[in-house]
Design a protein around this motif. Structure first.
Motif, PDB file in Angstrom:
ATOM      1  N   TYR A  95       0.889  -1.319   0.043  1.00 45.71           N
ATOM      2  CA  TYR A  95       0.176  -0.068   0.266  1.00 45.71           C
ATOM      3  C   TYR A  95       0.903   1.169  -0.139  1.00 45.71           C
ATOM      4  O   TYR A  95       1.681   1.425   1.010  1.00 45.71           O
ATOM      5  CB  TYR A  95      -0.991  -0.110   1.168  1.00 45.71           C
ATOM      6  CG  TYR A  95      -1.991   1.233   0.884  1.00 45.71           C
ATOM      7  CD1 TYR A  95      -3.147   0.701   0.396  1.00 45.71           C
ATOM      8  CD2 TYR A  95      -1.818   2.390   1.364  1.00 45.71           C
ATOM      9  CE1 TYR A  95      -4.405   1.452   0.186  1.00 45.71           C
ATOM     10  CE2 TYR A  95      -2.732   3.258   1.180  1.00 45.71           C
ATOM     11  CZ  TYR A  95      -3.968   2.856   0.578  1.00 45.71           C
ATOM     12  OH  TYR A  95      -4.933   3.798   0.300  1.00 45.71           O
ATOM     13  N   PHE A  96       0.662   2.031  -0.923  1.00 46.71           N
ATOM     14  CA  PHE A  96       1.520   3.273  -1.177  1.00 46.71           C
ATOM     15  C   PHE A  96       0.843   4.367  -0.491  1.00 46.71           C
ATOM     16  O   PHE A  96      -0.126   4.900  -1.072  1.00 46.71           O
ATOM     17  CB  PHE A  96       1.654   3.499  -2.635  1.00 46.71           C
ATOM     18  CG  PHE A  96       2.995   2.634  -3.132  1.00 46.71           C
ATOM     19  CD1 PHE A  96       4.338   3.147  -3.135  1.00 46.71           C
ATOM     20  CD2 PHE A  96       2.921   1.502  -3.522  1.00 46.71           C
ATOM     21  CE1 PHE A  96       5.536   2.526  -3.537  1.00 46.71           C
ATOM     22  CE2 PHE A  96       3.783   0.520  -3.926  1.00 46.71           C
ATOM     23  CZ  PHE A  96       5.179   1.263  -4.269  1.00 46.71           C
ATOM     24  N   HIS A  97       1.155   4.800   0.617  1.00 41.81           N
ATOM     25  CA  HIS A  97       0.669   6.184   1.070  1.00 41.81           C
ATOM     26  C   HIS A  97       1.493   7.422   0.569  1.00 41.81           C
ATOM     27  O   HIS A  97       0.841   8.342   0.387  1.00 41.81           O
ATOM     28  CB  HIS A  97       0.822   6.221   2.752  1.00 41.81           C
ATOM     29  CG  HIS A  97       0.040   5.483   3.538  1.00 41.81           C
ATOM     30  ND1 HIS A  97      -1.266   5.569   3.897  1.00 41.81           N
ATOM     31  CD2 HIS A  97       0.105   3.967   4.034  1.00 41.81           C
ATOM     32  CE1 HIS A  97      -1.930   4.619   4.517  1.00 41.81           C
ATOM     33  NE2 HIS A  97      -0.957   3.742   4.535  1.00 41.81           N
ATOM     34  N   CYS A 129       0.168  -3.733  -6.287  1.00 47.85           N
ATOM     35  CA  CYS A 129       0.382  -2.559  -5.754  1.00 47.85           C
ATOM     36  C   CYS A 129      -0.862  -1.406  -5.405  1.00 47.85           C
ATOM     37  O   CYS A 129      -1.684  -1.452  -6.510  1.00 47.85           O
ATOM     38  CB  CYS A 129       1.256  -1.708  -6.642  1.00 47.85           C
ATOM     39  SG  CYS A 129       2.954  -2.426  -6.686  1.00 47.85           S
ATOM     40  N   LEU A 130      -1.089  -1.123  -4.349  1.00 49.55           N
ATOM     41  CA  LEU A 130      -2.309  -0.329  -3.918  1.00 49.55           C
ATOM     42  C   LEU A 130      -2.020   1.096  -3.883  1.00 49.55           C
ATOM     43  O   LEU A 130      -0.947   1.139  -2.987  1.00 49.55           O
ATOM     44  CB  LEU A 130      -3.127  -0.867  -2.771  1.00 49.55           C
ATOM     45  CG  LEU A 130      -3.637  -2.254  -2.994  1.00 49.55           C
ATOM     46  CD1 LEU A 130      -4.161  -2.887  -1.536  1.00 49.55           C
ATOM     47  CD2 LEU A 130      -4.353  -2.702  -4.229  1.00 49.55           C
ATOM     48  N   LEU A 163       3.976  -3.492 -14.186  1.00 47.35           N
ATOM     49  CA  LEU A 163       3.504  -2.775 -12.972  1.00 47.35           C
ATOM     50  C   LEU A 163       2.511  -1.912 -12.888  1.00 47.35           C
ATOM     51  O   LEU A 163       1.639  -2.170 -11.923  1.00 47.35           O
ATOM     52  CB  LEU A 163       4.805  -1.738 -12.654  1.00 47.35           C
ATOM     53  CG  LEU A 163       4.877  -1.007 -11.346  1.00 47.35           C
ATOM     54  CD1 LEU A 163       4.685  -1.813 -10.240  1.00 47.35           C
ATOM     55  CD2 LEU A 163       6.040  -0.137 -11.433  1.00 47.35           C
ATOM     56  N   LYS A 164       2.119  -1.488 -13.961  1.00 48.65           N
ATOM     57  CA  LYS A 164       0.849  -0.673 -14.096  1.00 48.65           C
ATOM     58  C   LYS A 164      -0.402  -1.570 -14.112  1.00 48.65           C
ATOM     59  O   LYS A 164      -1.517  -1.493 -13.631  1.00 48.65           O
ATOM     60  CB  LYS A 164       0.757  -0.120 -15.441  1.00 48.65           C
ATOM     61  CG  LYS A 164      -0.409   1.063 -15.460  1.00 48.65           C
ATOM     62  CD  LYS A 164      -0.384   1.817 -16.977  1.00 48.65           C
ATOM     63  CE  LYS A 164      -1.498   2.736 -16.993  1.00 48.65           C
ATOM     64  NZ  LYS A 164      -1.428   3.463 -18.368  1.00 48.65           N
ATOM     65  N   GLU A 165      -0.203  -2.782 -14.627  1.00 43.22           N
ATOM     66  CA  GLU A 165      -1.383  -3.692 -14.609  1.00 43.22           C
ATOM     67  C   GLU A 165      -1.832  -4.211 -13.299  1.00 43.22           C
ATOM     68  O   GLU A 165      -2.706  -4.569 -12.979  1.00 43.22           O
ATOM     69  CB  GLU A 165      -1.015  -4.809 -15.682  1.00 43.22           C
ATOM     70  CG  GLU A 165      -1.856  -5.895 -15.948  1.00 43.22           C
ATOM     71  CD  GLU A 165      -1.538  -7.059 -16.888  1.00 43.22           C
ATOM     72  OE1 GLU A 165      -1.998  -8.257 -16.994  1.00 43.22           O
ATOM     73  OE2 GLU A 165      -0.534  -6.897 -17.627  1.00 43.22           O
ATOM     74  N   LYS A 166      -0.754  -4.619 -12.392  1.00 49.40           N
ATOM     75  CA  LYS A 166      -0.950  -4.977 -11.320  1.00 49.40           C
ATOM     76  C   LYS A 166      -1.091  -3.902 -10.315  1.00 49.40           C
ATOM     77  O   LYS A 166      -1.420  -4.046  -9.018  1.00 49.40           O
ATOM     78  CB  LYS A 166       0.225  -5.927 -10.838  1.00 49.40           C
ATOM     79  CG  LYS A 166       1.583  -5.091 -10.656  1.00 49.40           C
ATOM     80  CD  LYS A 166       2.481  -6.231 -10.050  1.00 49.40           C
ATOM     81  CE  LYS A 166       3.950  -5.579  -9.595  1.00 49.40           C
ATOM     82  NZ  LYS A 166       5.106  -6.517  -9.298  1.00 49.40           N
ATOM     83  N   SER A 167      -1.507  -2.711 -10.662  1.00 46.07           N
ATOM     84  CA  SER A 167      -1.622  -1.522  -9.590  1.00 46.07           C
ATOM     85  C   SER A 167      -3.112  -1.301  -9.868  1.00 46.07           C
ATOM     86  O   SER A 167      -3.638  -1.304 -10.856  1.00 46.07           O
ATOM     87  CB  SER A 167      -0.751  -0.400 -10.094  1.00 46.07           C
ATOM     88  OG  SER A 167       0.771  -0.696 -10.161  1.00 46.07           O
ATOM     89  N   GLN A 168      -3.644  -0.726  -8.606  1.00 41.94           N
ATOM     90  CA  GLN A 168      -5.025  -0.146  -8.550  1.00 41.94           C
ATOM     91  C   GLN A 168      -4.896   0.987  -7.448  1.00 41.94           C
ATOM     92  O   GLN A 168      -3.995   1.149  -6.744  1.00 41.94           O
ATOM     93  CB  GLN A 168      -5.995  -1.427  -8.195  1.00 41.94           C
ATOM     94  CG  GLN A 168      -5.919  -1.976  -6.894  1.00 41.94           C
ATOM     95  CD  GLN A 168      -6.847  -2.948  -6.613  1.00 41.94           C
ATOM     96  OE1 GLN A 168      -8.094  -2.534  -6.827  1.00 41.94           O
ATOM     97  NE2 GLN A 168      -6.542  -4.251  -6.337  1.00 41.94           N
TER      98      GLN A 168
END
Length: 368
Positions: A95-97, A129-130, A163-168
């Motif tokens: 989780y990216f704060h 990646c969130l 990386l973009k595909e697995k990010s939301q």
């Protein structure tokens, strides 16, 4: 399901989010935390610290189904330091704060790209990646690509499409509460302007000072509620506000008590941001929930959840928003519109989305 949550920097929005997940999730969580100080040391040392903790805490009979960590953990190093294979192979979401590439540099700061690259390697190592806002996700990918392009070699091995595909995007949300706001600040009474951000360079409190001066020149009567975390020394902007507008300050302090903090939010008519940087904006959402009308820059994460009528390009336009909504009835209607816009960001809703994301991830095969 049983998940492991590692939060090396257990303070501020990191703590609020982790606690919200544990409190509202339908699953079981083991929460491992570190002190919210010395962030650079947290990023460097926490992988070793939490590898040892996880090795001790893992159950032979019932291992965790997946791992969540914040971007303060150096995930590849953590995986390499764990002694138990089942831990290093856990499906993992980060989780990216925040990330360490997108903070605006203060005038006396020196850029250190090592921490940003650590964030990138953690993102690459993770299964998912969130990010707390679309602004953050897009900005991180752009910053990472820009950095890698400047490197002397090994550029092509960084798979940004994957990386973009697995990010939301999953916002951290905010905890709602029952509002006890007094009767609206009606005609003939002084408007109350609130500040809820940290008094640090990236939030541009110097620009807030200029906004107050413009508001004063426009003949708008106002008082001030000055909240937000302070450093060891008062920010120059805060000192200027006290000097020039001291007689208009209703409150000026960082409030530890949640109930007291919320009571002050409920007295604010307009919550103003002049930030150069905002990954999400929990404090502003809380102020909106309490009944304040937002006055926000037309950029950053505010584009995700604030309508055009509450965003400005120049400080002059920010003043115009306040003037346009000086009438208490129009202001109350605008406050309701702003509140409805963020209603879906309440933490029970957010954690439901988070649970679903983790359930999907835990069901994915993850081979060493």
């Amino acid at each position: 399901m049983h998940f492991l949550f590692i939060e090396p920097y257990y303070g501020g929005s990191h703590r609020v989010f982790a606690d919200s997940v544990v409190r509202h999730s339908q699953h079981q969580w083991t929460l491992m935390t570190g002190k919210p100080v010395h962030w650079k040391w947290r990023m460097r040392s926490s992988a070793l610290d939490f590898a040892k903790q996880a090795d001790r805490g893992a159950s032979e009979e019932s291992p965790w189904d997946a791992l969540v960590c914040s971007s303060m953990l150096d995930l590849p190093t953590w995986r390499g330091l764990t002694k138990r294979v089942e831990l290093s192979c856990l499906p993992t979401a980060v989780y990216f704060h925040e990330n360490q590439w997108m903070y605006p540099d203060s005038p006396d700061a020196r850029s250190d790209h090592h921490y940003g690259y650590t964030n990138l390697l953690t993102a690459i190592a993770a299964d998912g990646c969130l990010f707390n806002s679309r602004f953050h996700l897009d900005g991180f990918l752009d910053a990472a690509k820009s950095f890698v392009r400047r490197m002397p070699d090994s550029v092509a091995i960084h798979d940004f499409d994957s990386l973009k595909e697995k990010s939301q995007v999953i916002a951290p949300g905010f905890d709602p509460w029952t509002i006890k706001r007094q009767q609206a600040n009606q005609a003939g009474t002084t408007l109350r302007i609130g500040w809820v951000a940290r008094w640090e360079y990236d939030k541009r409190p110097d620009r807030f000072v200029e906004f107050l001066r413009l508001l004063d020149r426009a003949g708008v009567e106002f008082n001030l509620v000055l909240l937000g975390k302070r450093g060891n020394h008062d920010a120059p902007a805060l000192t200027q506000i006290r000097q020039h507008f001291g007689n208009r300050i209703l409150f000026d302090d960082f409030v530890e008590s949640v109930d007291e903090y919320r009571s002050w939010l409920e007295q604010v008519d307009f919550v103003v941001s002049t930030a150069d940087h905002e990954f999400f904006g929990i404090a502003v959402c809380e102020a909106i929930w309490a009944g304040a009308v937002p006055v926000l820059p037309n950029r950053l994460s505010y584009l995700d959840w604030a309508d055009d009528e509450f965003r400005y390009e120049t400080l002059g336009e920010a003043v115009s928003i306040v003037q346009r909504l000086a009438d208490w009835q129009q202001r109350e209607q605008a406050a309701q519109r702003a509140r409805q816009r963020i209603a879906t960001l309440q933490t029970p809703n957010i954690v439901t989305m988070f649970d679903k994301s983790m359930e999907v991830m835990a069901g994915k095969p993850n081979k060493p």
